[in-house]
Design an enzyme around this catalytic site. Sequence first.
Site, PDB file in Angstrom:
ATOM      1  N   LYS A   1       0.821  -1.223   0.000  1.00  0.00           N
ATOM      2  CA  LYS A   1       0.000   0.000   0.000  1.00  0.00           C
ATOM      3  C   LYS A   1       0.846   1.261   0.000  1.00  0.00           C
ATOM      4  O   LYS A   1       0.479   2.266  -0.602  1.00  0.00           O
ATOM      5  CB  LYS A   1      -0.965   0.015   1.188  1.00  0.00           C
TER       6      LYS A   1
ATOM      7  N   LYS B   1      -4.627  -9.205  -6.447  1.00  0.00           N
ATOM      8  CA  LYS B   1      -5.938  -9.579  -5.882  1.00  0.00           C
ATOM      9  C   LYS B   1      -6.982  -8.530  -6.263  1.00  0.00           C
ATOM     10  O   LYS B   1      -6.653  -7.347  -6.438  1.00  0.00           O
ATOM     11  CB  LYS B   1      -5.857  -9.763  -4.368  1.00  0.00           C
TER      12      LYS B   1
ATOM     13  N   LYS C   1     -10.979  -3.277  -3.588  1.00  0.00           N
ATOM     14  CA  LYS C   1     -11.876  -2.113  -3.651  1.00  0.00           C
ATOM     15  C   LYS C   1     -11.169  -0.901  -4.259  1.00  0.00           C
ATOM     16  O   LYS C   1     -11.795  -0.053  -4.872  1.00  0.00           O
ATOM     17  CB  LYS C   1     -12.310  -1.687  -2.247  1.00  0.00           C
TER      18      LYS C   1
HETATM   19  P1  TYM Z   1     -10.692  -5.541   3.792  1.00  0.00           P
HETATM   20  O1  TYM Z   1     -11.715  -4.489   4.058  1.00  0.00           O
HETATM   21  O2  TYM Z   1      -9.617  -5.254   2.815  1.00  0.00           O
HETATM   22  O3  TYM Z   1     -11.400  -6.874   3.336  1.00  0.00           O
HETATM   23  C1  TYM Z   1     -12.464  -7.482   4.077  1.00  0.00           C
HETATM   24  C2  TYM Z   1     -12.364  -8.996   3.971  1.00  0.00           C
HETATM   25  O4  TYM Z   1     -12.394  -9.401   2.593  1.00  0.00           O
HETATM   26  C3  TYM Z   1     -11.281 -10.242   2.308  1.00  0.00           C
HETATM   27  N1  TYM Z   1     -10.848 -10.001   0.925  1.00  0.00           N
HETATM   28  C4  TYM Z   1     -10.729 -10.938  -0.014  1.00  0.00           C
HETATM   29  N2  TYM Z   1     -10.947 -12.270   0.003  1.00  0.00           N
HETATM   30  C5  TYM Z   1     -10.749 -12.945  -1.156  1.00  0.00           C
HETATM   31  N3  TYM Z   1     -10.328 -12.355  -2.311  1.00  0.00           N
HETATM   32  C6  TYM Z   1     -10.086 -11.034  -2.368  1.00  0.00           C
HETATM   33  N4  TYM Z   1      -9.688 -10.467  -3.503  1.00  0.00           N
HETATM   34  C7  TYM Z   1     -10.293 -10.262  -1.186  1.00  0.00           C
HETATM   35  N5  TYM Z   1     -10.156  -8.929  -0.900  1.00  0.00           N
HETATM   36  C8  TYM Z   1     -10.491  -8.797   0.393  1.00  0.00           C
HETATM   37  C9  TYM Z   1     -10.211  -9.806   3.295  1.00  0.00           C
HETATM   38  O5  TYM Z   1      -9.248 -10.818   3.497  1.00  0.00           O
HETATM   39  C10 TYM Z   1     -11.042  -9.539   4.540  1.00  0.00           C
HETATM   40  O6  TYM Z   1     -11.300 -10.738   5.240  1.00  0.00           O
HETATM   41  N6  TYM Z   1      -7.596  -5.278   7.720  1.00  0.00           N
HETATM   42  C11 TYM Z   1      -8.860  -5.795   7.263  1.00  0.00           C
HETATM   43  C12 TYM Z   1     -10.029  -5.317   8.093  1.00  0.00           C
HETATM   44  C13 TYM Z   1      -9.927  -5.586   9.558  1.00  0.00           C
HETATM   45  C14 TYM Z   1     -10.103  -6.834  10.215  1.00  0.00           C
HETATM   46  C15 TYM Z   1      -9.975  -6.544  11.601  1.00  0.00           C
HETATM   47  C16 TYM Z   1     -10.323  -8.129   9.761  1.00  0.00           C
HETATM   48  C17 TYM Z   1      -9.717  -4.637  10.518  1.00  0.00           C
HETATM   49  N7  TYM Z   1      -9.753  -5.215  11.746  1.00  0.00           N
HETATM   50  C18 TYM Z   1     -10.082  -7.566  12.566  1.00  0.00           C
HETATM   51  C19 TYM Z   1     -10.443  -9.143  10.723  1.00  0.00           C
HETATM   52  C20 TYM Z   1     -10.310  -8.853  12.085  1.00  0.00           C
HETATM   53  C21 TYM Z   1      -9.108  -5.313   5.831  1.00  0.00           C
HETATM   54  O7  TYM Z   1      -8.592  -4.329   5.393  1.00  0.00           O
HETATM   55  O8  TYM Z   1     -10.045  -6.033   5.161  1.00  0.00           O
END
Ligand code: TYM
Length: 331
Positions: free
Chosen positions: A115, A197, A200
Site C-alpha cells: 500500500k 488480488k 476495492k
Molecule cells: P478488507 O476491508 O480489505 O477486506 C475485508 C475482507 O475481505 C477479504 N478479501 C478478499 N478475500 C478474497 N479475495 C479477495 N480479492 C479479497 N479482498 C479482500 C479480506 O481478506 C477480509 O477478510 N484489515 C482488514 C479489516 C480488519 C479486520 C480486523 C479483519 C480490521 N480489523 C479484525 C479481521 C479482524 C481489511 O482491510 O479487510
Amino acid sequence: MDSKRQRVFSGIQPSGSPTLGNYIGAIRNWARDQDRFDNIFCIVDLHALTQPRDPEELRAKTWELSAILLAAGIDPDRSLLFAQSDVPAHTGLTWLLTTITPMGWLNRMTQFKSKAGSDRESVGAGLYIYPVLMAADILLYHTNCVPVGEDQKQHVELTRDIAERFNGLFGELFTIPEPMIPPVGARIMDLYEPERKMDKSRPTGAISILDPPDAIRKKVSRAVTDSLASIRFSPEQPGLLNLLTIIQALTGKSEEEILEEFEGQGYKAVKDRAAESIIEALAPLQQRYRDYERDPDQVDLILQRGGERAREMAEPVLREAQRRIGLRRPV
Ligand code: TYM
C-alpha cells in the site's frame, strides 16, 4: 449470544465499494456460519482513515457497507454488528499494544509494503500501525477465530504474536486467535490483472457487490485469459483459474464436475457461466439492499445498538489491560 460457542470476530473497511472478493473471501462465510459461532462483525472506519478519504464519502460508505452486510444475511439477532469508531476502547488498546510491538514486526507486513509502495516517507503513520489497530479489534473481544481472506492472514499471525508478548509480560489476559481461511476463494484476483488480488481500490478489474447484471456480464466478458485454449485449474493460466475458482466458490461444485461441464467448450462458455453464477449469487442480496435503502434509519439503529453492546464488552477488557500495564485504575 451463546458463551459456549467459539467467538468469531472479523472486520471490513468502508473504503470504496466492496467487491466479489470481499463477498467470497469473507462476507458470505460470516453469514453462512452464524449459527456455529458467537459472532462479532465490525465496520472498521478507523482503518479506512489510513488512506485519504473524503469525509462525506466515508460516512456514506459506512452506511452502504453496513446495509450490504445486513442484506448478505448478517442477522443482528445472531451477530453483533457495529462501527469501530463507536467504541473508543479500540484506539485505547491500540496505543498500549504499539508500545510492546517491535518495529521489526511491522516492517515485515506485506500489506504495508504494497500500500505504501515507493511513497514510504510520505504516507501517514496510521498505515504503518494499521495492523496494531487490527490486533486491538480482535483481542478486545477474546476472539477464538478470525474469518478472513488470504491477504489478512499475516495480520492475524501478528495479532497472535502481540497477544503472546502482552500475556508474557503482564500475565494471561488475551485469547490467542486463529485465522480461518476459506478452502476455495480465499484470494479472488483482479479480472484484468489476474496476478493481483481483486481490490476495492482498483474498481476497474473488480466486480462490485452492487453491480447490476449488465455491468457484471460486460466486465467478465472482458476478463483477461490466455492463448493456450485449454480449460484446467492451472496457476500457469491465472485469468482462467480465477474464473474457474469463482464458479467453484459460488456453485460449490468440485474441480472435476466443473471441468466436465466445459468439456469441448471454449473460454466464452467459462466467462458466461462465471457471469451467471455471480449474478445469481448477488441477486437476493441486491434485492434486500434496496429494501434497506428505503428504510435507511433501520441500519443506523442497528449500528447504534451494536455500538452500545460492543462498548459494554470492550471497556472492561481495556481497563484490565491498563491496570496490568501499570496505569492508574480509572474510577
Ligand atoms: P478488507 O476491508 O480489505 O477486506 C475485508 C475482507 O475481505 C477479504 N478479501 C478478499 N478475500 C478474497 N479475495 C479477495 N480479492 C479479497 N479482498 C479482500 C479480506 O481478506 C477480509 O477478510 N484489515 C482488514 C479489516 C480488519 C479486520 C480486523 C479483519 C480490521 N480489523 C479484525 C479481521 C479482524 C481489511 O482491510 O479487510
